[in-house]
Design a protein around this motif. Structure first.
Motif, PDB file in Angstrom:
ATOM      1  N   VAL A 152     -34.163  23.343  12.940  1.00 18.59           N
ATOM      2  CA  VAL A 152     -35.272  22.846  13.776  1.00 18.59           C
ATOM      3  C   VAL A 152     -35.624  21.388  13.514  1.00 18.59           C
ATOM      4  O   VAL A 152     -36.553  20.857  14.125  1.00 18.59           O
ATOM      5  CB  VAL A 152     -36.534  23.709  13.551  1.00 18.59           C
ATOM      6  N   GLN A 153     -34.889  20.711  12.662  1.00 12.60           N
ATOM      7  CA  GLN A 153     -35.301  19.376  12.252  1.00 12.60           C
ATOM      8  C   GLN A 153     -35.252  18.342  13.372  1.00 12.60           C
ATOM      9  O   GLN A 153     -35.934  17.323  13.309  1.00 12.60           O
ATOM     10  CB  GLN A 153     -34.457  18.904  11.069  1.00 12.60           C
ATOM     11  N   HIS A 163     -40.120  19.432   6.454  1.00 14.17           N
ATOM     12  CA  HIS A 163     -39.359  20.365   5.620  1.00 14.17           C
ATOM     13  C   HIS A 163     -40.297  21.073   4.644  1.00 14.17           C
ATOM     14  O   HIS A 163     -41.156  20.471   4.024  1.00 14.17           O
ATOM     15  CB  HIS A 163     -38.274  19.617   4.845  1.00 14.17           C
ATOM     16  N   HIS A 164     -40.179  22.368   4.537  1.00 17.70           N
ATOM     17  CA  HIS A 164     -40.976  23.205   3.637  1.00 17.70           C
ATOM     18  C   HIS A 164     -42.427  23.353   4.111  1.00 17.70           C
ATOM     19  O   HIS A 164     -43.305  23.728   3.324  1.00 17.70           O
ATOM     20  CB  HIS A 164     -40.944  22.629   2.212  1.00 17.70           C
ATOM     21  N   ALA A 165     -42.669  23.040   5.374  1.00 14.00           N
ATOM     22  CA  ALA A 165     -44.042  23.088   5.891  1.00 14.00           C
ATOM     23  C   ALA A 165     -44.615  24.495   5.763  1.00 14.00           C
ATOM     24  O   ALA A 165     -43.959  25.481   6.082  1.00 14.00           O
ATOM     25  CB  ALA A 165     -44.063  22.655   7.358  1.00 14.00           C
ATOM     26  N   THR A 219     -38.924  27.034   5.739  1.00 14.03           N
ATOM     27  CA  THR A 219     -39.943  26.300   6.488  1.00 14.03           C
ATOM     28  C   THR A 219     -40.676  27.266   7.411  1.00 14.03           C
ATOM     29  O   THR A 219     -40.083  28.227   7.889  1.00 14.03           O
ATOM     30  CB  THR A 219     -39.302  25.160   7.308  1.00 14.03           C
ATOM     31  N   ILE A 220     -41.952  26.957   7.675  1.00 12.07           N
ATOM     32  CA  ILE A 220     -42.736  27.722   8.649  1.00 12.07           C
ATOM     33  C   ILE A 220     -43.034  26.831   9.849  1.00 12.07           C
ATOM     34  O   ILE A 220     -43.502  25.691   9.701  1.00 12.07           O
ATOM     35  CB  ILE A 220     -44.061  28.217   8.049  1.00 12.07           C
ATOM     36  N   ALA A 240     -40.743  32.010  10.245  1.00 15.28           N
ATOM     37  CA  ALA A 240     -39.975  31.524   9.104  1.00 15.28           C
ATOM     38  C   ALA A 240     -38.590  31.131   9.596  1.00 15.28           C
ATOM     39  O   ALA A 240     -37.889  31.939  10.218  1.00 15.28           O
ATOM     40  CB  ALA A 240     -39.887  32.618   8.044  1.00 15.28           C
ATOM     41  N   VAL A 241     -38.196  29.884   9.319  1.00 14.49           N
ATOM     42  CA  VAL A 241     -36.944  29.355   9.863  1.00 14.49           C
ATOM     43  C   VAL A 241     -36.190  28.576   8.801  1.00 14.49           C
ATOM     44  O   VAL A 241     -36.713  28.293   7.716  1.00 14.49           O
ATOM     45  CB  VAL A 241     -37.224  28.419  11.058  1.00 14.49           C
ATOM     46  N   ARG A 242     -34.958  28.226   9.123  1.00 18.95           N
ATOM     47  CA  ARG A 242     -34.177  27.279   8.328  1.00 18.95           C
ATOM     48  C   ARG A 242     -34.473  25.880   8.871  1.00 18.95           C
ATOM     49  O   ARG A 242     -34.353  25.635  10.069  1.00 18.95           O
ATOM     50  CB  ARG A 242     -32.688  27.578   8.439  1.00 18.95           C
TER      51      ARG A 242
END
Length: 427
Positions: free
Chosen positions: A65-66, A134-136, A112-113, A59-61
């Motif tokens: 990681v974008q 995003h929100h994966a 996001t995962i 679980a990340v922001r």
């Protein structure tokens, strides 16, 4: 003789479905399988109950990681591990991640995962090699269902998926329609039970068992009343007992034009309204459909929860006596009526499928004809193959193991190999 479709509509118009005020019982969820839901079910729970992960990973922001890639990975600190059933304790800050498993609650701050296949962990740090959407793989609270809305509608037959939904919603009990009671009796002095030795001229009452099986498979309760000789007083008594005990009555035999066919006469004497005498169908031309009201048929006007007399009207089917005719008539006319009576929503009519015929199908064209055989789905297309042997209304033997009735419409005499035909699935 009435056309088949006209007879079907007359029958369905006569059926009065179960009443939610009188015909409902409360069952434990374990005992409700196969029953028909009598009211809308709602839940106080959201589904999912909380934001959770759809995959094993981290679980990340998303902001962290974008832009990462295999050439430009991002390294994050692992601040918590979140197994299933655990409430996260540590909010995710910039540069941080939480190890998370499928179904586990999302920690505060993460949106996001990243699936674990796109990561590499070393101690308390994880390297991210691909940028996710995003929100994966995040399942939001209430995304499937929001508390207070309709969860399951009335008229739904409770099978495994519905039972699972009710269990997840913590519904330990459900209100369902009671099972329709269907009285079954056979007429004919030649009939004997399956445990009796046959004498010359006698036959075994197979209709009693065949019709009971169809009724039970439809979710109703068969009341097997046995066979009755061709004697008017005995038959009158049997019919009176049947209409007093049931929501629907099926009798076989005694509805043709023979010297010993007394059913229609007795029904009229008992106050029935007869709506159908014969239908242009083969097999099964003789078909009596009649109704009784409370005053005429049951002798009770006040409905009660524990009695089938909560119905305003009882439907009586006088089916042909030949065993194949009785079954075909039951599949074609009785089952739709039973579906409507039991609380299922429309459409109640039989569902036909279009199939390519592997056999030449023949009829004299004078009646809508039903020929039995095997219906199969091959490479996305239904195929129908006629059962071998005699297609006589008295021949049960080649009906066994079949799965469909091919329909040759009125005034048509042949459907050739390779042509398409409408088929009613059975069994």
């Amino acid at each position: 003789m009435l056309p088949v479709n006209q007879a079907e509509q007359i029958i369905l118009n006569l059926v009065q479905p179960f009443d939610r005020a009188y015909d409902v019982e409360t069952l434990s969820l374990l005992n409700a399988s196969g029953r028909i839901l009598a009211e809308t079910v709602t839940s106080s729970l959201d589904f999912p109950h909380w934001n959770n992960s759809a995959m094993d990973g981290y679980a990340v922001r998303y902001d962290d990681v974008q832009t990462c890639s295999a050439e430009n990975p991002v390294i994050l600190d692992i601040v918590e591990e979140i197994p299933a059933g655990y409430q996260p304790q540590t909010p995710i800050q910039p540069g941080q991640a939480a190890r998370i498993l499928t179904g586990s609650v999302m920690p505060t701050g993460a949106d996001t995962i990243v699936i674990q296949e796109e990561t590499q962990r070393e101690g308390d740090r994880v390297t991210i090699f691909a940028s996710p959407q995003h929100h994966a793989f995040v399942r939001d609270r209430g995304a499937f269902y929001q508390a207070g809305n309709a969860l399951l509608p009335p008229g739904l037959r409770l099978q495994a998926p519905e039972i699972a939904v009710l269990a997840a919603a913590q519904c330990a009990q459900v209100n369902v329609y009671r099972r329709p009671k269907v009285a079954i009796l056979s007429t004919g002095s030649e009939l004997v039970g399956i445990d009796q030795p046959l004498q010359p001229g006698q036959i075994v009452d197979s209709n009693q068992y065949a019709l009971a099986a169809v009724v039970a498979q439809a979710g109703a309760e068969p009341l097997m009343l046995g066979s009755v000789p061709d004697q008017p007083e005995a038959l009158k008594t049997a019919i009176q007992q049947a209409i007093a005990a049931a929501d629907m009555v099926l009798s076989s035999g005694g509805v043709s034009v023979g010297d010993y066919d007394y059913v229609d006469e007795i029904l009229a004497a008992l106050g029935a309204t007869i709506h159908i005498h014969a239908v242009a169908v083969k097999p099964g031309k003789p078909l009596t459909v009649a109704t009784f009201d409370h005053e005429k048929g049951r002798g009770k006007e006040t409905p009660s929860l524990d009695s089938p007399t909560s119905k305003k009207q009882l439907l009586y089917f006088g089916l042909p006596g030949n065993p194949v005719s009785a079954l075909v008539s039951c599949w074609r006319f009785v089952l739709p009526a039973l579906r409507k009576l039991s609380g299922l929503p429309s459409p109640w009519e039989p569902k036909f499928v279009k199939a390519r015929s592997l056999s030449t199908l023949k009829s004299d064209g004078k009646r809508e004809s039903y020929l039995w055989g095997n219906l199969r789905l091959v490479d996305g297309e239904f195929e129908f193959e006629l059962a071998t042997g005699s297609h006589s209304s008295g021949n049960l033997i080649n009906l066994a193991g079949t799965s469909g009735l091919a329909v040759i419409p009125l005034e048509e005499t042949q459907i050739s190999v390779g042509d398409h035909v409408q088929v009613l699935p059975i069994g």
